[in-house]
Design an enzyme around this catalytic site. Structure first.
Site, PDB file in Angstrom:
ATOM      1  N   LYS A 163      39.826  52.538  43.375  1.00  0.00           N
ATOM      2  CA  LYS A 163      40.963  52.681  44.417  1.00  0.00           C
ATOM      3  C   LYS A 163      42.608  52.363  44.344  1.00  0.00           C
ATOM      4  O   LYS A 163      42.477  51.502  43.591  1.00  0.00           O
ATOM      5  CB  LYS A 163      40.317  51.992  46.219  1.00  0.00           C
ATOM      6  CG  LYS A 163      40.437  52.555  47.125  1.00  0.00           C
ATOM      7  CD  LYS A 163      39.905  52.336  48.219  1.00  0.00           C
ATOM      8  CE  LYS A 163      40.524  52.738  49.479  1.00  0.00           C
ATOM      9  NZ  LYS A 163      40.133  51.988  50.391  1.00  0.00           N
ATOM     10  N   GLU A 165      26.427  54.458  62.501  1.00  0.00           N
ATOM     11  CA  GLU A 165      27.165  54.012  63.563  1.00  0.00           C
ATOM     12  C   GLU A 165      25.998  53.889  64.994  1.00  0.00           C
ATOM     13  O   GLU A 165      25.718  52.915  66.180  1.00  0.00           O
ATOM     14  CB  GLU A 165      28.408  54.813  64.743  1.00  0.00           C
ATOM     15  CG  GLU A 165      29.414  54.588  63.872  1.00  0.00           C
ATOM     16  CD  GLU A 165      30.219  55.604  62.439  1.00  0.00           C
ATOM     17  OE1 GLU A 165      31.301  55.238  62.045  1.00  0.00           O
ATOM     18  OE2 GLU A 165      28.567  56.242  62.371  1.00  0.00           O
ATOM     19  N   ARG A 207      28.399  59.194  67.347  1.00  0.00           N
ATOM     20  CA  ARG A 207      27.664  59.681  66.131  1.00  0.00           C
ATOM     21  C   ARG A 207      26.690  59.006  67.301  1.00  0.00           C
ATOM     22  O   ARG A 207      25.386  58.788  66.571  1.00  0.00           O
ATOM     23  CB  ARG A 207      28.218  59.255  64.617  1.00  0.00           C
ATOM     24  CG  ARG A 207      29.426  59.679  64.692  1.00  0.00           C
ATOM     25  CD  ARG A 207      29.887  59.272  63.193  1.00  0.00           C
ATOM     26  NE  ARG A 207      29.224  60.518  62.354  1.00  0.00           N
ATOM     27  CZ  ARG A 207      29.520  60.352  60.607  1.00  0.00           C
ATOM     28  NH1 ARG A 207      29.948  59.713  60.098  1.00  0.00           N
ATOM     29  NH2 ARG A 207      27.986  61.442  60.725  1.00  0.00           N
TER      30      ARG A 207
END
Length: 633
Positions: A288, A373, A401
């Site tokens: 990243k 979640e 969610r």
């Protein structure tokens, strides 16, 4: 950061995947450097997801050289890493990235036929791959369906449900590309992270095997016995160091790990996967922030998503005032110091939601469940059952969610769980699926739940403390993205309602109540001051708790000639509708302002709320229209 402002001859030529495929192999490294320079130069001006895109440059080049988009369908999970994909499919004007009328920060069907999934909620890509490939197969379409998913998104349960279904079909042309950088917003956690980490270290396998061969030969093990011993050694080392068997047991042929920054290796792996003609998983190791020193050296993922920055240093152009998230972080630590029962839960977003300081102070009392979640909320119900008071901190858009779990696991079981929703309301630049505008309407359906929308720092601290004292029902605290407003002290608290403005005009024929909730309070106050200056009798009230509608607020509203409610959420089914229903018997007209039903596109927050009509101008206009209606009776 070399190459930031160099000429970009190759990139400007590659406006379609066809042009990309015409480049010679030796030109690809130069193209990758041009793309990184372009991203650093442009995203540093507009803000956006910088780190994720710098990490997938070679991977995306390889995808578009090996596959034939849009005939072959390429789906990016979450979509924040699709900037390189945009560049290679003809979208090279980033001057208005994430601004109204400019490019979206995520894939967008309106922009290109190469874009498929617009939602930026993680872990859904493999289910999309499953559905698209099923229908292709049924229609006799032999093109490929490719899902690009990060190791962080792979922690989500939906991804594994889809993998389970994909495993049942051996004939579909499916490729899952795991972009493994060990991070989502933060380092990836859990058993999957450990599994992928073992695969990343597979170079140890070859070293161990070489050592084993040398050891057997040095001890003179003869003929068939040597072969059997070597075979056993090879199997044992492979089982210990390369546990890709998990993916293969799911019916996916496994290729990797592959250096995701070696274009030749990327293309070779993708072409090999394509030749297998069935479900295959290609494991790419990437970094990243690759190619940008400030991002490569960052350990806090500040470059996952940035505002405008100085490209040379990576430092913000403008330092933001102390924000809502910072206040929550400070207050939850203060309360955790007093109460051992408080436990924090995050879904792969420790720092963005403000639980980082609590984790540092009390590492055993903050749990990261990954991008899950639903798991966060149900596990919170379990913790509450055993005596904890869990605080689940999420972005408001991701509460969607976990709705079933909040309803059936927390509320039904009367669990004392507090959900803290960051980035609630109109967030602006991140677009339709990141605006947190559905939570008030959703939560209004849940029995026993209480929801507050603090208006400033002091009310955030007060509401959080009150929520932590509720041990027999769910509580929700919501606040907007960004910096705090100036303090808005109440003139008085009347029947549990804060009165922020109370202007009586002697010549006014009608009294108006503006109920300004949370982030809308400053605009409600400004509108009231203008109206009062024009001789209108106006009061601004903050109900402290939006759900449920308190009898005291309903009683207060009945004393006025008209009411205007203002909320930073969808109007349909929201706070205003509930108050309107509560006073319907009194015949008081209630005008409800907020976000219209729909999916708000990306743009500046101020411009968006003005367009929706609940900035100060819109509130003032709504009040005057109400007064005209009263006068016309």
């Amino acid at each position: 950061m070399s190459g930031t402002r160099e000429s970009r001859d190759l990139l400007s030529r590659c406006t379609t995947p066809r042009e990309l495929r015409r480049l010679e192999r030796e030109q690809l490294e130069e193209l990758a450097a041009e793309i990184r320079g372009f991203l650093i130069d442009n995203v540093s001006r507009t803000g956006g997801h910088l780190g994720p895109n710098l990490g997938v440059v070679e991977l995306t080049i390889g995808l578009h050289r090996v596959f034939r988009s849009p005939q072959d369908t390429i789906i990016f999970d979450t979509g924040h890493q699709a900037y390189v994909h945009k560049l290679l499919t003809g979208r090279q004007d980033f001057s208005s990235l994430r601004c109204q009328g400019g490019l979206s920060g995520y894939p967008s069907r309106a922009e290109s036929e190469h874009d498929v999934v617009e939602s930026s909620h993680a872990s859904a890509s493999i289910a999309w791959v499953d559905g698209i490939s099923r229908e292709k197969h049924r229609q006799g379409d032999r093109t490929w369906t490719v899902g690009v998913i990060g190791d962080g998104a792979l922690t989500g349960g939906l991804a594994w449900e889809a993998l389970n279904n994909i495993s049942t079909s051996k004939k579909r042309r499916i490729m899952i590309v795991v972009n493994d950088n060990g991070r989502s917003y933060a380092p990836t956690i859990g058993g999957l992270a450990a599994h992928l980490d073992a695969l990343r270290t597979s170079a140890r396998y070859e070293k161990a095997l070489a050592w084993g061969k040398q050891h057997l030969l040095s001890h003179g093990t003869p003929g068939r016995a040597a072969y059997d011993a070597l075979h056993g050694l090879k199997s044992g080392i492979k089982d210990a160091l390369m546990p890709q068997v998990m993916f293969e047991d799911l019916g996916l042929k496994y290729i990797g790990p592959v250096n995701g920054h070696d274009i030749a290796a990327v293309e070779t792996a993708l072409r090999r996967g394509r030749s297998l003609d069935g479900p295959v998983l290609v494991h790419m190791i990437t970094e990243k922030g690759r190619g940008y020193t400030p991002a490569e050296e960052d350990i806090a993922d500040r470059f996952h998503a940035v505002g405008p920055i100085h490209p040379e240093t990576g430092l913000p152009v403008a330092t933001e005032r102390f924000g809502w998230t910072g206040v929550f972080a400070d207050e939850i630590c203060a309360q955790a110091a007093k109460r051992n029962d408080i436990v924090g839960i995050t879904a792969a977003m420790m720092s963005p939601v403000g639980l980082g300081p609590m984790h540092e102070a009390y590492p055993g009392r903050v749990i990261d469940v990954g991008i899950a979640e639903a798991e966060a909320i149900t596990s919170a119900a379990g913790m509450a059952f055993r005596g904890a008071h869990p605080v689940v901190a999420l972005y408001a858009t991701f509460l969607n969610r976990g709705f079933d779990q909040l309803l059936m696991d927390v509320a039904l079981h009367r669990a004392g769980v507090t959900v803290v929703l960051d980035r609630a309301g109109v967030t602006g630049t991140d677009g339709a699926s990141h605006n947190g505008v559905w939570d008030i309407a959703m939560c209004s359906l849940i029995p026993t739940l209480r929801l507050a929308a603090p208006r400033d720092e002091e009310t955030l601290r007060c509401r959080l403390r009150e929520a932590l004292d509720v041990d027999d029902a769910p509580t929700v605290i919501r606040y907007r993205k960004g910096s705090l407003p100036e303090p808005m002290p109440a003139l008085r608290t009347e029947r549990g309602v804060d009165i922020l403005v109370d202007e009586a005009a002697p010549d006014s024929s009608a009294r108006v109540l503006i109920v300004g909730t949370g982030a809308c309070a400053p605009d409600a106050i400004e509108a009231a001051r203008r109206l009062a200056g024009d001789g209108v009798s106006v009061t601004v009230a903050d109900p402290q708790w939006l759900i449920p509608i308190s009898p005291d607020l309903a009683s207060l509203a009945r004393e006025y000639d008209c009411v205007v409610t203002v909320e930073d959420g969808i109007v349909q089914g929201g706070f205003g509708w509930s108050l309107r229903d509560a006073v319907a018997d009194a015949g008081v007209p209630v005008r409800c302002l907020g976000v219209p039903q729909g999916f708000p596109e990306h743009g500046d927050r101020g411009e968006m709320i003005a367009r929706f009509g609940f900035d100060a101008d819109g509130i003032e206009r709504a009040v005057r229209e109400q007064l005209e209606c009263i006068s016309a009776r």
